[in-house]
Design a protein around this motif. Structure first.
Motif, PDB file in Angstrom:
ATOM      1  N   VAL A 186      48.404  57.375  96.804  1.00 16.75           N
ATOM      2  CA  VAL A 186      48.269  56.911  98.177  1.00 16.75           C
ATOM      3  C   VAL A 186      48.149  58.129  99.068  1.00 16.75           C
ATOM      4  CG1 VAL A 186      49.349  55.612 100.052  1.00 16.75           C
ATOM      5  CG2 VAL A 186      49.712  54.898  97.692  1.00 16.75           C
ATOM      6  N   SER A 187      47.119  58.150  99.909  1.00 20.12           N
ATOM      7  CA  SER A 187      47.001  59.229 100.887  1.00 20.12           C
ATOM      8  C   SER A 187      47.436  58.689 102.249  1.00 20.12           C
ATOM      9  CB  SER A 187      45.572  59.770 100.945  1.00 20.12           C
ATOM     10  OG  SER A 187      44.696  58.804 101.447  1.00 20.12           O
ATOM     11  N   LEU A 188      48.021  59.577 103.028  1.00 21.74           N
ATOM     12  CA  LEU A 188      48.516  59.209 104.350  1.00 21.74           C
ATOM     13  C   LEU A 188      48.018  60.226 105.360  1.00 21.74           C
ATOM     14  CD1 LEU A 188      50.567  57.501 106.177  1.00 21.74           C
ATOM     15  CD2 LEU A 188      52.122  59.408 105.761  1.00 21.74           C
ATOM     16  N   THR A 189      47.509  59.728 106.479  1.00 20.87           N
ATOM     17  CA  THR A 189      47.129  60.575 107.605  1.00 20.87           C
ATOM     18  C   THR A 189      48.011  60.198 108.784  1.00 20.87           C
ATOM     19  OG1 THR A 189      44.835  60.698 106.862  1.00 20.87           O
ATOM     20  CG2 THR A 189      45.262  61.236 109.169  1.00 20.87           C
ATOM     21  N   VAL A 190      48.647  61.203 109.388  1.00 17.24           N
ATOM     22  CA  VAL A 190      49.404  60.994 110.620  1.00 17.24           C
ATOM     23  C   VAL A 190      48.460  61.354 111.763  1.00 17.24           C
ATOM     24  CG1 VAL A 190      51.439  61.623 111.981  1.00 17.24           C
ATOM     25  CG2 VAL A 190      51.568  61.589 109.465  1.00 17.24           C
ATOM     26  N   ALA A 191      48.207  60.403 112.652  1.00 20.44           N
ATOM     27  CA  ALA A 191      47.288  60.615 113.774  1.00 20.44           C
ATOM     28  C   ALA A 191      47.766  61.779 114.634  1.00 20.44           C
ATOM     29  CB  ALA A 191      47.174  59.345 114.602  1.00 20.44           C
ATOM     30  N   ALA A 192      46.816  62.534 115.164  1.00 18.74           N
ATOM     31  CA  ALA A 192      47.125  63.747 115.936  1.00 18.74           C
ATOM     32  C   ALA A 192      48.078  63.470 117.094  1.00 18.74           C
ATOM     33  CB  ALA A 192      45.830  64.376 116.447  1.00 18.74           C
ATOM     34  N   ASP A 193      47.904  62.343 117.792  1.00 22.11           N
ATOM     35  CA  ASP A 193      48.781  62.067 118.935  1.00 22.11           C
ATOM     36  C   ASP A 193      50.195  61.656 118.530  1.00 22.11           C
ATOM     37  OD1 ASP A 193      48.039  59.580 117.941  1.00 22.11           O
ATOM     38  OD2 ASP A 193      47.518  58.735 119.893  1.00 22.11           O
ATOM     39  N   TYR A 194      50.412  61.363 117.247  1.00 22.43           N
ATOM     40  CA  TYR A 194      51.752  60.977 116.765  1.00 22.43           C
ATOM     41  C   TYR A 194      52.444  62.127 116.043  1.00 22.43           C
ATOM     42  CZ  TYR A 194      55.385  57.745 115.127  1.00 22.43           C
ATOM     43  OH  TYR A 194      56.574  57.116 114.896  1.00 22.43           O
ATOM     44  N   VAL A 195      51.718  63.185 115.723  1.00 24.62           N
ATOM     45  CA  VAL A 195      52.277  64.324 114.984  1.00 24.62           C
ATOM     46  C   VAL A 195      53.532  64.898 115.646  1.00 24.62           C
ATOM     47  CG1 VAL A 195      51.821  66.730 114.312  1.00 24.62           C
ATOM     48  CG2 VAL A 195      50.190  64.931 113.717  1.00 24.62           C
ATOM     49  N   PRO A 196      53.577  65.084 116.984  1.00 23.03           N
ATOM     50  CA  PRO A 196      54.798  65.649 117.592  1.00 23.03           C
ATOM     51  C   PRO A 196      56.048  64.799 117.378  1.00 23.03           C
ATOM     52  CG  PRO A 196      52.952  65.756 119.126  1.00 23.03           C
ATOM     53  CD  PRO A 196      52.508  64.915 117.967  1.00 23.03           C
ATOM     54  N   SER A 197      55.882  63.515 117.034  1.00 24.17           N
ATOM     55  CA  SER A 197      57.017  62.612 116.816  1.00 24.17           C
ATOM     56  C   SER A 197      57.563  62.671 115.399  1.00 24.17           C
ATOM     57  CB  SER A 197      56.596  61.165 117.106  1.00 24.17           C
ATOM     58  OG  SER A 197      56.104  61.037 118.413  1.00 24.17           O
ATOM     59  N   VAL A 198      56.851  63.346 114.477  1.00 26.92           N
ATOM     60  CA  VAL A 198      57.191  63.304 113.055  1.00 26.92           C
ATOM     61  C   VAL A 198      57.789  64.617 112.587  1.00 26.92           C
ATOM     62  CG1 VAL A 198      56.226  63.046 110.734  1.00 26.92           C
ATOM     63  CG2 VAL A 198      55.386  61.612 112.593  1.00 26.92           C
ATOM     64  N   GLY A 199      58.975  64.511 111.968  1.00 27.06           N
ATOM     65  CA  GLY A 199      59.593  65.666 111.328  1.00 27.06           C
ATOM     66  C   GLY A 199      59.435  65.601 109.817  1.00 27.06           C
ATOM     67  N   SER A 200      59.753  64.449 109.243  1.00 23.18           N
ATOM     68  CA  SER A 200      59.594  64.237 107.799  1.00 23.18           C
ATOM     69  C   SER A 200      59.323  62.761 107.548  1.00 23.18           C
ATOM     70  CB  SER A 200      60.852  64.681 107.032  1.00 23.18           C
ATOM     71  OG  SER A 200      61.934  63.817 107.336  1.00 23.18           O
ATOM     72  N   LEU A 201      58.695  62.484 106.405  1.00 20.38           N
ATOM     73  CA  LEU A 201      58.362  61.110 106.042  1.00 20.38           C
ATOM     74  C   LEU A 201      58.673  60.868 104.572  1.00 20.38           C
ATOM     75  CD1 LEU A 201      54.882  60.732 107.807  1.00 20.38           C
ATOM     76  CD2 LEU A 201      57.054  59.703 108.525  1.00 20.38           C
TER      77      LEU A 201
END
Length: 160
Positions: A36-51
């Motif tokens: 499974v590949s996952l893309t985090v949208a550019a505008d949501y990247v600042p909200s993500v530390g780890s997944l």
């Protein structure tokens, strides 16, 4: 004389047949990675530390913390007069991850994504049931490739 004309006609036709047959199209020498590949949208990247992703398909579940890598896009640099074309990659602000699976089929898959923000607070748990897609990107002669692509943004998790 009729037999001789027939023999010459058959010989000529046989010599021309290879020119009428299509040549086999070569397939790329690549293997498909099941996952499974996952893309985090550019505008949501600042909200993500780890997944952390849990994917279940056909009764088999795989779960792991994802390694997030910067995403890139290809930038066309054009072609020279002699027909040599080139491109370069440029950061696009997204994050990408890939989780290997033992097997990937076109049956429905349940995905659960959890994570933390850079501050350490929990992100909302996102769930999605979707069906991986099969396609023939190199033609039917090269075999079917099955992909499972997800996108995470502020509105949630969706199939990419």
């Amino acid at each position: 004389m009729g037999k001789m004309a027939l023999a010459l006609t058959l010989t000529g036709t046989t010599a021309l047949l290879p020119g009428c047959l299509t040549e086999p199209v070569p397939c790329p020498a690549i293997a498909q990675a099941s996952g499974v590949s996952l893309t985090v949208a550019a505008d949501y990247v600042p909200s993500v530390g780890s997944l952390r992703l849990k994917a279940c398909q056909d009764g088999v579940c795989t779960e792991e913390t994802l390694m997030l890598n910067p995403g890139y896009t290809a930038v066309d640099q054009g072609c020279s007069p002699d027909g040599v074309c080139s491109a370069t990659s440029s950061p696009d602000g997204t994050l990408h991850a890939f989780m290997q699976l033992p097997v990937l089929t076109e049956s429905p898959m349940d995905a659960t994504l959890t994570g933390t923000a850079p501050s350490g607070t929990d992100l909302p748990t996102r769930t999605l049931t979707f069906t991986p897609r099969g396609d023939y990107p190199f033609g039917e002669q090269c075999g079917r490739f099955v992909t499972a692509n997800l996108v995470l943004d502020a509105s949630g998790l969706r199939q990419g």
